[in-house]
Enzyme design. Structure first.
Site, PDB file in Angstrom:
ATOM      1  N   CYS A  12       0.858  -1.176   0.000  1.00 17.78           N
ATOM      2  CA  CYS A  12       0.000   0.000   0.000  1.00 17.78           C
ATOM      3  C   CYS A  12       0.896   1.228   0.000  1.00 17.78           C
ATOM      4  O   CYS A  12       2.100   1.138   0.222  1.00 17.78           O
ATOM      5  CB  CYS A  12      -0.907   0.012   1.226  1.00 17.78           C
ATOM      6  SG  CYS A  12      -2.039  -1.383   1.304  1.00 17.78           S
ATOM      7  N   GLY A  40      -0.537   0.290  -4.986  1.00 21.66           N
ATOM      8  CA  GLY A  40      -1.862  -0.240  -4.704  1.00 21.66           C
ATOM      9  C   GLY A  40      -2.873   0.234  -5.717  1.00 21.66           C
ATOM     10  O   GLY A  40      -2.977   1.436  -5.955  1.00 21.66           O
ATOM     11  N   ASN A 115       0.427   1.061   5.827  1.00 23.69           N
ATOM     12  CA  ASN A 115       1.097   0.196   4.856  1.00 23.69           C
ATOM     13  C   ASN A 115       1.814  -0.904   5.627  1.00 23.69           C
ATOM     14  O   ASN A 115       2.676  -0.614   6.451  1.00 23.69           O
ATOM     15  CB  ASN A 115       2.091   1.007   4.020  1.00 23.69           C
ATOM     16  CG  ASN A 115       3.018   0.149   3.170  1.00 23.69           C
ATOM     17  OD1 ASN A 115       4.145   0.518   2.900  1.00 23.69           O
ATOM     18  ND2 ASN A 115       2.544  -0.999   2.729  1.00 23.69           N
ATOM     19  N   GLY A 116       1.469  -2.157   5.337  1.00 21.24           N
ATOM     20  CA  GLY A 116       2.131  -3.256   6.019  1.00 21.24           C
ATOM     21  C   GLY A 116       1.146  -4.327   6.436  1.00 21.24           C
ATOM     22  O   GLY A 116       0.016  -4.394   5.947  1.00 21.24           O
ATOM     23  N   CYS A 253      12.213  -4.770   3.812  1.00 21.13           N
ATOM     24  CA  CYS A 253      11.884  -5.781   2.810  1.00 21.13           C
ATOM     25  C   CYS A 253      12.748  -5.562   1.570  1.00 21.13           C
ATOM     26  O   CYS A 253      12.667  -4.518   0.917  1.00 21.13           O
ATOM     27  CB  CYS A 253      10.405  -5.691   2.444  1.00 21.13           C
ATOM     28  SG  CYS A 253       9.915  -6.761   1.072  1.00 21.13           S
ATOM     29  N   TYR A 259      11.275  -4.920  -6.710  1.00 23.85           N
ATOM     30  CA  TYR A 259       9.994  -4.866  -7.413  1.00 23.85           C
ATOM     31  C   TYR A 259       9.072  -3.733  -6.997  1.00 23.85           C
ATOM     32  O   TYR A 259       8.524  -3.026  -7.834  1.00 23.85           O
ATOM     33  CB  TYR A 259       9.271  -6.202  -7.205  1.00 23.85           C
ATOM     34  CG  TYR A 259       7.886  -6.289  -7.804  1.00 23.85           C
ATOM     35  CD1 TYR A 259       7.708  -6.530  -9.164  1.00 23.85           C
ATOM     36  CD2 TYR A 259       6.757  -6.143  -7.012  1.00 23.85           C
ATOM     37  CE1 TYR A 259       6.426  -6.631  -9.713  1.00 23.85           C
ATOM     38  CE2 TYR A 259       5.483  -6.244  -7.550  1.00 23.85           C
ATOM     39  CZ  TYR A 259       5.320  -6.482  -8.895  1.00 23.85           C
ATOM     40  OH  TYR A 259       4.065  -6.571  -9.424  1.00 23.85           O
ATOM     41  N   ASP A 362      13.107 -11.037 -15.657  1.00 29.18           N
ATOM     42  CA  ASP A 362      11.898 -10.673 -14.925  1.00 29.18           C
ATOM     43  C   ASP A 362      12.238 -10.615 -13.444  1.00 29.18           C
ATOM     44  O   ASP A 362      13.285 -11.109 -13.018  1.00 29.18           O
ATOM     45  CB  ASP A 362      10.782 -11.679 -15.190  1.00 29.18           C
ATOM     46  CG  ASP A 362       9.391 -11.077 -14.978  1.00 29.18           C
ATOM     47  OD1 ASP A 362       9.299  -9.918 -14.533  1.00 29.18           O
ATOM     48  OD2 ASP A 362       8.392 -11.769 -15.272  1.00 29.18           O
TER      49      ASP A 362
END
Length: 487
Positions: A12, A40, A115-116, A253, A259, A362
């Protein structure tokens, strides 16, 4: 939690504004959320504070669709606002679970964006329900709001209430909270998710998940919040509460660099773009191959493809054209719809790949279905060989911190060797980034020190995890808890 489809679900995005004077903070928040749209795409919302009067709107859909000019005008002006873009991890995809959450409590109003993902959501919900709390959503964000408002009964300030609530919540959370007089930003003790703040030339403070959102509203980046830090913006300026800092190792993370984050963002002093270039370079060193062209899957595979090309000396080419007007494949509710969207989302530039040995870059392989279809597109366009390189290690474990990496039964790398996966998706060879090199992607500036969470690759979780290791069972507990509340 939303069932995993073929790709990764995003996080998010949170955004907050504190201005000295009443202004069009709704528009500022709109631009900030637009810059965070990649985090998001299910729903979004904005709450504007006009002298203690909160005006809000939220709905499912993209920022540009939900907030028409008329809708933004309807929010009015104010000196504070908070906003949120959501991809659900805990809670269903519904307007009810859209954020920010707006709370009326004993000592005023509060708007909260999160967020989380908490790892002790079930236990906290159960405890609060026994005490009489009635939940209206299935989101763990509501759990946080209940804890803060409960602590506010005795705490002398909203920031102290949050400080006390942080003793009880465990997991990943980057928060932006608005009271009638204050804007507050807070980050969990591990620093799983990014959160930073900046300031405009007019003295308006901005808090956001990523620095790209600061850039979008003309704010100068000041710094990232420390893990465990609470930062308060009010008429007196900026204050920091560090009671929770230094209690746990910093474990950002690592997938933020691979990504989630936008390439133009800087997180913990490290450029996301440069981190992805390094991922490609590491892949070229770990998994060299004789080939004619290197291409990337848009968007997050492109930077890594350029890095692979530079390191290997194999020319880089634009192998795919992406339709920018279609959502990501995992948003599709059914398999046949997902397959259709893969075809219309990506189109091969046949002249680039025809008759050539192709290195395809990718960011990840989850179930393998989408990867197989992308490889088939290249084969159909005339590629003679397809060698896939993945800028992340294999997913072997579920994530409980906000990335919707599913239970082990749905992860292809848990059931097949790399050679078997290569055969399944139709490549001539397959190589993943090593966990060791994943931890080396970011080069931090200004003395920043940052460790990483790699639990989805290594199984080394930096916190306690839900007692139900199977993610589906954990999700079922949350659902059952919600059903008990509503019956």
């Amino acid at each position: 939690m939303t069932p995993l489809t073929n790709g990764l679900h995003e996080e998010c995005g949170v955004f907050g504004v504190f201005a000295k004077e009443k202004t069009n903070v709704a528009a500022t928040t709109y631009y900030g959320l637009f810059a965070l749209q990649h985090r998001g795409q299910e729903s979004c919302g904005i709450v504007v504070n006009d002298d203690g009067v909160f005006n809000s709107y939220k709905d499912t859909g993209l920022v540009n669709d939900v907030f028409t000019p008329e809708r933004l005008d309807g929010l009015g002006q104010g000196n504070m606002a908070v906003g949120h873009v959501r991809y659900g991890t805990t809670g269903a995809n519904a307007r009810l679970n859209a954020q920010p959450i707006l709370v009326n409590h004993y000592k005023g109003r509060m708007a909260l964006a999160h967020n989380g993902n908490l790892v002790n959501t079930y236990e906290l919900r159960h405890e609060l329900e026994k005490q009489g709390s009635i939940f209206h959503t299935t989101s763990d964000t509501e759990v946080i709001s209940y804890l803060v408002t409960k602590e506010r009964l005795e705490a002398p300030s909203i920031e102290e209430a949050l400080n006390r609530a942080m003793n009880k919540i465990n997991g990943a959370y980057s928060l932006v909270i608005m009271s009638p007089a204050k804007l507050i930003a807070a980050r969990d003790e591990n620093g799983f998710r990014p959160l930073c703040y900046g300031i405009t030339n007019e003295g308006t403070y901005i808090g956001a998940s990523e620095s790209c959102a600061l850039d979008s509203v003309g704010a100068k980046f000041v710094r990232d919040l420390l893990p465990g830090e609470i930062v308060v913006f009010d008429e007196s300026g900026v204050r920091s509460i560090k009671d929770h800092c230094g209690k746990r190792p910093h474990t950002l993370c690592v997938f933020e660099y691979i990504y989630f984050a936008r390439p133009d963002s800087v997180i913990e002093g490290a450029s996301v773009h440069e981190a992805r270039l390094r991922a490609g370079a590491f892949l070229a060193l770990e998994h060299p191959v004789q080939a004619d062209i290197v291409i990337g899957v848009p968007d997050s595979g492109i930077d890594a493809a350029i890095g692979y090309s530079h390191q290997s000396g194999i020319p880089y080419g634009i192998g795919f054209i992406k339709n920018k007007y279609i959502g990501r494949t995992f948003i599709s509710p059914g398999q046949s719809s997902r397959e259709d969207k893969v075809r219309i989302k990506l189109n091969v530039v046949a002249s680039v790949v025809k008759g050539k040995r192709v290195v395809l870059i990718d960011d990840s392989i989850v179930r393998g279905t989408t990867s197989g279809r992308i490889v088939k597109l290249l084969r159909d366009a005339g590629a003679t060989e397809v060698h896939m390189r993945v800028s992340a290690p294999p997913f072997l474990n579920p994530c409980y911190y906000g990335t919707d990496i599913d239970s082990r039964e749905h992860l292809i790398a848990c059931h097949h060797s790399i050679k078997e996966i290569s055969d399944i998706i139709g490549t001539d060879s397959l190589g993943y980034l090593s966990v060791e090199n994943a931890k080396k992607l970011a080069v931090h500036a200004n003395g920043c020190e940052c460790g990483y969470c790699t639990a989805c690759f290594s199984g080394e979780y930096p916190t306690n995890i839900p007692t139900e290791m199977h993610k589906d069972k954990f999700d079922r507990k949350i659902s059952e808890s919600k059903e008990k509340t509503t019956t």
